[in-house]
Design an enzyme around this catalytic site. Structure first.
Site, mmCIF file in Angstrom:
data_model
loop_
_atom_site.group_PDB
_atom_site.id
_atom_site.type_symbol
_atom_site.label_atom_id
_atom_site.label_comp_id
_atom_site.label_asym_id
_atom_site.label_seq_id
_atom_site.Cartn_x
_atom_site.Cartn_y
_atom_site.Cartn_z
ATOM 1 C CG ASP A 135 96.772 -62.193 -4.080
ATOM 2 O OD1 ASP A 135 97.962 -61.814 -4.059
ATOM 3 O OD2 ASP A 135 96.290 -62.980 -3.251
ATOM 4 C CG ASP A 158 100.887 -64.430 -1.276
ATOM 5 O OD1 ASP A 158 99.958 -65.154 -0.885
ATOM 6 O OD2 ASP A 158 100.751 -63.556 -2.162
#
Ligand code: ZN
Length: 208
Positions: free
Chosen positions: A26, A168
């Site tokens: 991320d 996610d």
């Protein structure tokens, strides 16, 4: 990897190499999202030890400026937010693909799924956020299941049912079966694995 132990990163990289399928990275810029995560030195360090593919999730403005560098750093998958790229999304998907990397489009929970339907003929995968992008450890938003189902139905309708749907945010053994039944095939798990007493067992529970 946002939930990994950065003082013992190699240990967590080995765990993912052995028990998981992919490294989900991320990248946050403090502008598209209010948080800042990590950058190239960390990604490159993980790439040196990774035997599983690197999946880079860009939560940044102007993703087109950085995709080449992430490709060089070793990414096999790169996704960026529709909310950040808008009308440029199709061109950025092509840019990523021209680097030999699989290209994905991401949407936050408040972006209507129909917005990305015109891009589905082009994408290599779709990432549905089941929390708002920006922080680890958030609680799964249950409406995300319907959003996965809607994207899956559209992929089937256009004759591309094989396109992976990634999900996610707040994913763990408690909701894995539900999101898989809706059509998700790539499950991103952060806290539910790294904060678990036994991360290997948490991964096995999701596979089950
Ligand atoms: Zn992510």
């Amino acid at each position: 990897m946002l939930s990994a132990d950065f003082l013992h990163l190699e240990k967590d990289v080995e765990m993912v190499n052995t028990y998981a399928d992919i490294f989900h990275l991320d990248i946050m810029d403090g502008t598209f999202v209010p948080n800042i995560s990590y950058g190239f030195p960390v990604v490159e360090a993980i790439a040196r030890k990774a035997v599983k593919p690197l999946d880079v999730h860009l939560m940044i403005v102007h993703p087109e400026k950085y995709v080449e560098r992430f490709a060089k750093a070793g990414a096999s998958y790169i996704s960026f937010h529709y909310e950040a790229a808008g009308e440029s999304s199709a061109a950025i998907l092509e840019q990523i693909q021209s680097l030999g990397v699989k290209a994905g489009i991401v949407i936050n929970p408040d972006c209507p799924v129909e917005k990305i339907f015109p891009l589905l003929p082009k994408v290599d995968f779709v990432l549905i956020m089941s929390v708002f992008a920006g922080f680890g450890g958030q609680k799964f938003i249950p409406e995300s299941v319907d959003r996965v189902r809607a994207v899956k139905a559209e992929l089937v309708r256009i004759g591309r049912p094989e396109v992976p749907i990634e999900i996610d945010g707040g994913i763990g053994p408690g909701n894995a079966a539900q999101v898989i039944a809706a059509g998700a095939t790539m499950l991103v798990a952060g806290s539910s694995v790294f904060k678990a007493e036994d991360p290997v067992k948490a991964i096995a529970a999701m596979r089950g």
